[in-house]
Design a protein around this motif. Structure first.
Motif, PDB file in Angstrom:
ATOM      1  N   HIS A  78       0.805  -1.210   0.000  1.00  0.00           N
ATOM      2  CA  HIS A  78       0.000   0.000   0.000  1.00  0.00           C
ATOM      3  C   HIS A  78       0.849   1.276   0.000  1.00  0.00           C
ATOM      4  O   HIS A  78       0.293   2.371   0.054  1.00  0.00           O
ATOM      5  N   SER A  79       2.154   1.128  -0.053  1.00  0.00           N
ATOM      6  CA  SER A  79       3.021   2.302  -0.053  1.00  0.00           C
ATOM      7  C   SER A  79       3.145   2.884  -1.455  1.00  0.00           C
ATOM      8  O   SER A  79       2.940   2.199  -2.466  1.00  0.00           O
ATOM      9  N   THR A  80       3.486   4.172  -1.513  1.00  0.00           N
ATOM     10  CA  THR A  80       3.627   4.850  -2.809  1.00  0.00           C
ATOM     11  C   THR A  80       4.774   4.299  -3.637  1.00  0.00           C
ATOM     12  O   THR A  80       4.603   4.084  -4.855  1.00  0.00           O
ATOM     13  N   PRO A  81       5.959   4.043  -3.072  1.00  0.00           N
ATOM     14  CA  PRO A  81       7.030   3.473  -3.911  1.00  0.00           C
ATOM     15  C   PRO A  81       6.652   2.151  -4.549  1.00  0.00           C
ATOM     16  O   PRO A  81       7.007   1.898  -5.705  1.00  0.00           O
ATOM     17  N   TYR A  82       5.900   1.307  -3.813  1.00  0.00           N
ATOM     18  CA  TYR A  82       5.506   0.019  -4.392  1.00  0.00           C
ATOM     19  C   TYR A  82       4.549   0.227  -5.560  1.00  0.00           C
ATOM     20  O   TYR A  82       4.640  -0.464  -6.579  1.00  0.00           O
ATOM     21  N   LYS A  83       3.623   1.167  -5.435  1.00  0.00           N
ATOM     22  CA  LYS A  83       2.695   1.427  -6.537  1.00  0.00           C
ATOM     23  C   LYS A  83       3.429   1.950  -7.763  1.00  0.00           C
ATOM     24  O   LYS A  83       3.106   1.607  -8.901  1.00  0.00           O
ATOM     25  N   ILE A  84       4.445   2.770  -7.513  1.00  0.00           N
ATOM     26  CA  ILE A  84       5.222   3.284  -8.649  1.00  0.00           C
ATOM     27  C   ILE A  84       5.999   2.151  -9.317  1.00  0.00           C
ATOM     28  O   ILE A  84       6.076   2.060 -10.552  1.00  0.00           O
ATOM     29  N   LEU A  85       6.555   1.253  -8.504  1.00  0.00           N
ATOM     30  CA  LEU A  85       7.360   0.158  -9.042  1.00  0.00           C
ATOM     31  C   LEU A  85       6.528  -0.856  -9.815  1.00  0.00           C
ATOM     32  O   LEU A  85       7.005  -1.467 -10.773  1.00  0.00           O
ATOM     33  N   THR A  86       5.284  -1.052  -9.401  1.00  0.00           N
ATOM     34  CA  THR A  86       4.477  -2.116 -10.003  1.00  0.00           C
ATOM     35  C   THR A  86       3.467  -1.625 -11.025  1.00  0.00           C
ATOM     36  O   THR A  86       2.958  -2.433 -11.806  1.00  0.00           O
ATOM     37  N   ARG A  87       3.154  -0.324 -11.040  1.00  0.00           N
ATOM     38  CA  ARG A  87       2.101   0.152 -11.937  1.00  0.00           C
ATOM     39  C   ARG A  87       2.603   1.084 -13.016  1.00  0.00           C
ATOM     40  O   ARG A  87       1.817   1.655 -13.770  1.00  0.00           O
ATOM     41  N   THR A  88       3.899   1.263 -13.102  1.00  0.00           N
ATOM     42  CA  THR A  88       4.474   2.069 -14.168  1.00  0.00           C
ATOM     43  C   THR A  88       5.604   1.279 -14.828  1.00  0.00           C
ATOM     44  O   THR A  88       6.122   0.313 -14.266  1.00  0.00           O
TER      45      THR A  88
END
Length: 318
Positions: A78-88
């Motif tokens: 749920h962290s922002t870095p993880y979303k950036i790593l997995t969704r871009t």
């Protein structure tokens, strides 16, 4: 007369008492042994209870450890870095660039070639490889080869022919990223350890250009590096879009109550799905990426077999 009978009875009673005491003395257990026996009987429940407490405590500690790890994993997801790593896509390019740069950094002295300080081509004496390097080399290769064989020929086929299609797909959704990321890491470890072992066994290779390496060693370098690159491509560029298409495909099928069958489904068995152009486009694209992923996986497995043949040709049993 009466006194005589009473005396006889008293003598008989004393005789019986003496006889019983003698028998009890012969067959009775000494007091020390009785106390030891009682201590043993009392210690058995205590030891059993202690074993149960230790087992319960170990199970509870393991459960708490996994719960803590799961909680940390949920926080990371749920962290922002993880979303950036997995969704871009930018992190994929960055990881690829770091991977290529790291490999060039390791092989750069051998790519450009370097002369020794004396300018002579003297051969240095061979030295024995570090045990940890050998352990990393054989351990990473064995784990990689075992994981490839299991996922390709055992797990995938067994689940495909025994589980409903949507259930099988959701299991593969969990396993695919972990399988290819682990394969990439293990391939890199095997490659680096192989280079280190060769340079340890032949110190002149440390500064020599790749042109001076034996052709067989160059083949092994190429196969190990290609294996890592292929699995990196699947992990970063093929698996994510394939899984997204799988979700879209399953959404179409669930609306038509399709997906609980076991085995292959071409999409033509259902009239509504057969007439749906969006579904057919998603299905076609999914099949293309899935076929490309399977082909790349077989290519990486072939690279592993090449290195396995190299190891088998050098095994000598004494």
């Amino acid at each position: 007369m009466c006194l005589q009978e009473m005396e006889n009875r008293r003598v008989d009673g004393l005789s019986e008492q003496l006889l019983s005491e003698r028998i009890m003395g012969e067959f009775s257990v000494p007091s020390e042994e009785m106390s030891k026996l009682k201590d043993t009987r009392s210690a058995a429940p205590v030891e059993e209870e202690l074993y149960r407490d230790m087992l319960a405590g170990g199970t509870e500690a393991t459960r708490k450890l996994f719960e803590d790890i799961k909680r940390l994993g949920d926080m990371l997801c749920h962290s922002t870095p993880y979303k950036i790593l997995t969704r871009t896509t930018q992190p994929s390019h960055a990881i690829s660039m770091l991977f290529v740069s790291f490999m060039l950094l390791v092989l750069w002295p051998n790519i450009v070639g370097q002369q020794s300080a004396s300018g002579s081509d003297c051969v240095r004496p061979q030295t024995r490889a570090n045990v940890l390097v050998s352990l990393a080399y054989f351990g990473s290769f064995a784990m990689h080869f075992g994981a490839q064989m299991w996922m390709t020929f055992v797990s995938g086929l067994a689940l495909y022919f025994n589980l409903p299609r949507h259930t099988f797909g959701r299991i593969q959704e969990i396993l695919f990223p972990k399988y290819f990321s682990m394969g990439t890491g293990l391939s890199v470890v095997t490659l680096l350890a192989f280079i280190k072992l060769q340079q340890t066994a032949h110190p002149e290779l440390i500064t020599a250009s790749l042109n001076s390496w034996e052709p067989m060693l160059l083949v092994q370098l190429a196969s190990l590096a290609l294996c890592a690159v292929l699995e990196l491509i699947v992990w970063l560029y093929l698996a994510p879009p394939m899984l997204r298409l799988m979700h879209l495909k399953y959404n179409f099928e669930e609306r038509e109550t399709v997906g609980q069958e076991v085995g292959q489904f071409s999409g033509t068995e259902n009239a509504q799905l057969r007439r749906s152009s969006p579904y057919q486009n998603v299905h076609k694209r999914f099949r293309q990426i899935h076929m490309a992923t399977a082909s790349v996986n077989m290519g990486s497995l072939l690279c592993t077999f090449i290195h396995l043949h190299y190891l088998a040709s050098r095994v000598e049993l004494h």
